[in-house]
Design an enzyme around this catalytic site. Sequence first.
Site, mmCIF file in Angstrom:
data_model
loop_
_atom_site.group_PDB
_atom_site.id
_atom_site.type_symbol
_atom_site.label_atom_id
_atom_site.label_comp_id
_atom_site.label_asym_id
_atom_site.label_seq_id
_atom_site.Cartn_x
_atom_site.Cartn_y
_atom_site.Cartn_z
ATOM 1 N N ASP A 196 -64.555 -48.128 -9.807
ATOM 2 C CA ASP A 196 -63.620 -49.219 -9.876
ATOM 3 C C ASP A 196 -62.710 -49.154 -11.337
ATOM 4 O OD1 ASP A 196 -62.533 -51.508 -9.037
ATOM 5 O OD2 ASP A 196 -64.162 -52.913 -9.813
ATOM 6 N N HIS B 219 -54.942 -44.485 -9.075
ATOM 7 C CA HIS B 219 -55.740 -43.812 -7.988
ATOM 8 C C HIS B 219 -55.452 -42.411 -7.852
ATOM 9 C CE1 HIS B 219 -56.483 -47.930 -6.354
ATOM 10 N NE2 HIS B 219 -55.020 -47.893 -6.052
ATOM 11 N N LEU C 198 -75.318 -29.541 -3.109
ATOM 12 C CA LEU C 198 -74.764 -31.040 -3.434
ATOM 13 C C LEU C 198 -74.470 -31.343 -2.298
ATOM 14 C CD1 LEU C 198 -74.438 -33.439 -5.646
ATOM 15 C CD2 LEU C 198 -72.108 -32.319 -5.573
ATOM 16 N N GLU D 210 -81.999 -48.083 -9.567
ATOM 17 C CA GLU D 210 -81.611 -48.876 -11.123
ATOM 18 C C GLU D 210 -80.145 -48.869 -10.909
ATOM 19 O OE1 GLU D 210 -83.585 -49.656 -13.338
ATOM 20 O OE2 GLU D 210 -85.405 -49.072 -11.945
HETATM 21 C C1 IPE Z 1 -65.084 -52.033 -4.865
HETATM 22 O O1 IPE Z 1 -63.966 -52.035 -5.419
HETATM 23 C C2 IPE Z 1 -64.859 -50.939 -3.869
HETATM 24 C C3 IPE Z 1 -64.510 -49.640 -4.291
HETATM 25 C C4 IPE Z 1 -64.444 -49.031 -5.321
HETATM 26 C C5 IPE Z 1 -63.817 -48.590 -3.205
HETATM 27 P P1 IPE Z 1 -63.149 -53.417 -5.349
HETATM 28 O O2 IPE Z 1 -62.218 -53.255 -6.522
HETATM 29 O O3 IPE Z 1 -62.333 -53.512 -3.976
HETATM 30 O O4 IPE Z 1 -64.177 -54.677 -5.371
HETATM 31 P P2 IPE Z 1 -63.771 -56.081 -5.861
HETATM 32 O O5 IPE Z 1 -63.151 -56.504 -4.814
HETATM 33 O O6 IPE Z 1 -63.368 -56.203 -7.121
HETATM 34 O O7 IPE Z 1 -65.405 -56.689 -5.799
HETATM 35 C C1 IPE Z 2 -60.918 -49.081 -7.353
HETATM 36 O O1 IPE Z 2 -60.106 -49.233 -8.325
HETATM 37 C C2 IPE Z 2 -60.306 -48.070 -6.212
HETATM 38 C C3 IPE Z 2 -60.502 -48.849 -5.031
HETATM 39 C C4 IPE Z 2 -61.052 -50.016 -4.644
HETATM 40 C C5 IPE Z 2 -59.793 -48.167 -3.881
HETATM 41 P P1 IPE Z 2 -59.080 -50.537 -8.092
HETATM 42 O O2 IPE Z 2 -57.959 -50.318 -7.173
HETATM 43 O O3 IPE Z 2 -60.056 -51.533 -7.388
HETATM 44 O O4 IPE Z 2 -58.762 -51.137 -9.410
HETATM 45 P P2 IPE Z 2 -59.014 -52.312 -10.227
HETATM 46 O O5 IPE Z 2 -60.162 -52.849 -10.011
HETATM 47 O O6 IPE Z 2 -57.807 -53.143 -9.664
HETATM 48 O O7 IPE Z 2 -58.640 -52.228 -11.702
HETATM 49 MG MG MG Z 3 -61.428 -53.220 -8.370
#
Ligand code: IPE
Ligand code: IPE
Ligand code: MG
Length: 259
Positions: free
Chosen positions: A26, A43, A137, A210
């Site tokens: 994330d 991304h 892996l 964990e």
């Molecule tokens: C969780 O991230 C899903 C992925 C990393 C694929 P999100 O950014 O979508 O999660 P929320 O919406 O903040 O909980």
């Molecule tokens: C995680 O990064 C990737 C996906 C959920 C696809 P985010 O796109 O959720 O990035 P933030 O949370 O907006 O920074």
């Molecule tokens: Mg996110």
Amino acid sequence: MALFQSPTRSVPTIPQVPRHIAIIMDGNGRWAKQRYLPRIAGHQRGVETVREIVKACRELGIEYLTLFAFSSENWRRPADEVSFLMQLFLKMLEREVSKLHENDIRLKIIGDRNRFDANLNQRILDAEQLTAGNVSLTLTVAADYGGRWDIMQAMQKMLQARPDLVSGFNEEDLEAYLSMHYAPEPDLFIRTGGEQRISNFLLWQLAYTELYFTDTLWPAFDGEALKLAIQSYYARERRFGRTSEQVRSERMQDGKINA
Ligand code: IPE
Ligand code: IPE
Ligand code: MG
């Protein structure tokens, strides 16, 4: 017989090195925003982190790495971001699978594939087939994945295959139909990007995992950051319901620590 020990049925053997690491990647959007770039640049940069972390896990002898790439709820994002992520996923499969194969890595994709287009689904099948025999892996990518979806689809499949179980079944019966039936439950869960939630990831399998949360945004996460997470895992005491005294005395009996 179940393939792997379940922590709710018996106290499992704790591996020396975490066998299975599961990561919520994330923070891509925020990483880009901090640099005045569009979210998609985050991304794109995140893909490089994936490469680095896969390599690091293979070198560290981690047997299973599971990455949350796209949740069942991520379809709610703006259409252009969703379509960019689908394209990126397809490109990754086109470009990276032969490298994974050369490195003896088995690729698995878990999630509800119904909303992917036919081309993407075919690539997924080909990649899984090509790498099926690899053993160094197992890399699992969770895409259009949701923990609740997983439990529901498992129940449905189980009852279709075994209607006799409608009057009663146990964890082992159900586990055989969960998407990750081929892997032990994660020892270590990592979420980058500062949020402290599970966001519908592996709900069933995280029962005794964990949990490790870091503010580092996914594009900035690297091999060193992974090692810090693993170090934090080593400092944990996995009790599985027992007392600390019980855990210590068992470890002494096993000769793992000195009296
Ligand atoms: C969780 O991230 C899903 C992925 C990393 C694929 P999100 O950014 O979508 O999660 P929320 O919406 O903040 O909980
Ligand atoms: C995680 O990064 C990737 C996906 C959920 C696809 P985010 O796109 O959720 O990035 P933030 O949370 O907006 O920074
Ligand atoms: Mg996110």
